[in-house]
Design an enzyme around this catalytic site. Structure first.
Site, PDB file in Angstrom:
ATOM      1  N   PHE A  32       7.441   1.008 -20.703  1.00 32.04           N
ATOM      2  CA  PHE A  32       6.353   0.248 -20.097  1.00 32.04           C
ATOM      3  C   PHE A  32       6.635  -1.265 -20.243  1.00 32.04           C
ATOM      4  CE2 PHE A  32       1.659  -0.765 -20.193  1.00 32.04           C
ATOM      5  CZ  PHE A  32       1.415  -0.334 -18.895  1.00 32.04           C
ATOM      6  N   SER A  33       7.723  -1.589 -20.950  1.00 34.94           N
ATOM      7  CA  SER A  33       8.001  -2.989 -21.312  1.00 34.94           C
ATOM      8  C   SER A  33       8.169  -3.937 -20.123  1.00 34.94           C
ATOM      9  CB  SER A  33       9.230  -3.072 -22.220  1.00 34.94           C
ATOM     10  OG  SER A  33       8.933  -2.451 -23.439  1.00 34.94           O
TER      11      SER A  33
ATOM     12  N   LYS B  95      18.390  -0.085 -32.687  1.00 37.55           N
ATOM     13  CA  LYS B  95      17.710  -1.108 -33.484  1.00 37.55           C
ATOM     14  C   LYS B  95      18.507  -1.535 -34.726  1.00 37.55           C
ATOM     15  CE  LYS B  95      12.894  -0.338 -32.198  1.00 37.55           C
ATOM     16  NZ  LYS B  95      11.528  -0.192 -32.688  1.00 37.55           N
TER      17      LYS B  95
ATOM     18  N   ASN C  19      14.181  -5.454 -33.247  1.00 32.96           N
ATOM     19  CA  ASN C  19      13.663  -5.031 -31.933  1.00 32.96           C
ATOM     20  C   ASN C  19      13.657  -6.192 -30.935  1.00 32.96           C
ATOM     21  OD1 ASN C  19      11.376  -6.556 -32.618  1.00 32.96           O
ATOM     22  ND2 ASN C  19       9.985  -5.096 -31.653  1.00 32.96           N
TER      23      ASN C  19
ATOM     24  N   TYR D 263       1.213   6.512 -27.858  1.00 33.72           N
ATOM     25  CA  TYR D 263       0.116   5.988 -27.026  1.00 33.72           C
ATOM     26  C   TYR D 263      -0.135   6.775 -25.740  1.00 33.72           C
ATOM     27  CZ  TYR D 263       3.635   3.678 -24.115  1.00 33.72           C
ATOM     28  OH  TYR D 263       4.692   3.431 -23.287  1.00 33.72           O
TER      29      TYR D 263
ATOM     30  N   GLY E  11      -1.335   4.139 -30.160  1.00 32.29           N
ATOM     31  CA  GLY E  11      -0.351   3.074 -30.367  1.00 32.29           C
ATOM     32  C   GLY E  11      -0.228   2.040 -29.253  1.00 32.29           C
TER      33      GLY E  11
END
Ligand code: ATR
Length: 266
Positions: free
Chosen positions: A16-17, A66, A87, A212, A233
């Site tokens: 969704f970023s 990460k 991140n 989420y 979330g």
């Protein structure tokens, strides 16, 4: 100046970023774009070099890279050091700086939900990557009692050793009949909508899930009839993004959560 931003990880099908960051760019009246790079581990170094070559300002990093990206950073900020993962990459004239805004995201998720772990009985479910952002928050807001439950006990033990304090650890099956004020789920159980195992513990104040989607996650749905706060979330996702965006652009975004709730769930 055009601000190049991006994301590396794999898989990225459901991210969704780009939606969040392109909205932040728009809200800040900045010209730029955020694009996704679903890459293999073999492509990691060349992709980071490509970011430098094309003057990217910043890049988010998600699973499984990460930790891997840390070797390409000339400096790690205190959050990345304390979590042991990055991140957010910030491309600067002094090299690549690695940050971790997951702690900020987790902090803001609890803060905006009116939840504070200070002097409470807290259970952390899971001891994987996602659990790492919880530890620094708990160092600041010390619970009266803190227990980590994980299917693989050795991983819970490794995590507990990050604390100077004594932290109890157990397997989820040992939680039957216990009572906690706040329970935080960081396991990936339920991430594909599968049911969450009911381990038979009670929650008095709040159930918090890092997942989420869907809005009522498998974990939260176990407690939907109890009179407690249920927090998924999404706020953590949005606030960690706001933290990254601030590092890259200096813009202090106050996310419009109503907007994001509508965009994701309606
Ligand atoms: P992430 O980076 O999302 O935290 P991870 O590091 O693979 O992913 O960690 C996933 C966590 O969910 C772990 O704590 C894992 O337990 P194990 O350490 O025993 O593997 C937990 N988990 C995943 N599926 C689970 C399941 N079906 N039951 C219980 N715990 C589960």
């Amino acid at each position: 100046m055009y601000i190049n931003l991006g994301l590396i990880g794999s898989p990225l099908n459901h991210t969704f970023s780009p939606f969040i960051h392109n909205y932040f760019l728009y809200k800040s009246s900045l010209c730029g774009g955020y694009t996704c790079y679903d890459i293999s581990i073999e492509e990691l170094e060349e992709t980071i070099m490509m970011f430098q070559k094309f003057h990217f300002k910043g890049v988010n990093v998600t699973v499984p890279y990460k930790q891997e990206v840390m070797q390409f950073c000339s400096e790690l900020d205190i959050t990345a050091k304390s979590i042991g993962a990055v991140n957010t990459l910030h491309f600067t004239d002094n090299g690549i700086i690695g940050h971790n805004t997951d702690i900020f995201g987790f902090y803001m998720m609890l803060e905006t939900s009116g939840i504070n772990t200070l002097n409470k009985k807290v259970l952390l479910l899971g001891a994987g990557g996602a659990s790492r952002a919880v530890i620094p928050y708990l160092l600041m807001n010390k619970p009266e009692y803190f227990l980590i439950a994980n299917r693989t006990l050795e991983k819970a033990e490794d995590l507990s050793l990050l604390y100077e304090d004594d932290i109890d650890i157990c397997r989820p099956d040992d939680l039957q009949g216990l009572e906690f004020d706040i329970v935080i789920n960081t396991t990936s159980m339920g991430v594909n909508g599968e049911p969450y195992t009911d381990y038979g513990f009670k929650i008095k104040e709040a159930a918090v899930d890092m997942i989420y989607r869907p809005q009522m996650t498998s974990f939260l749905s176990l407690y939907s009839k109890d009179n407690i706060k249920l927090v998924n979330g999404l706020a953590m996702l949005i606030y960690q993004a706001a933290g990254s965006f601030n590092i890259w652009t200096g813009c202090d975004i106050i996310p419009d959560m109503e907007y994001f709730y509508k965009a994701v769930y309606k």
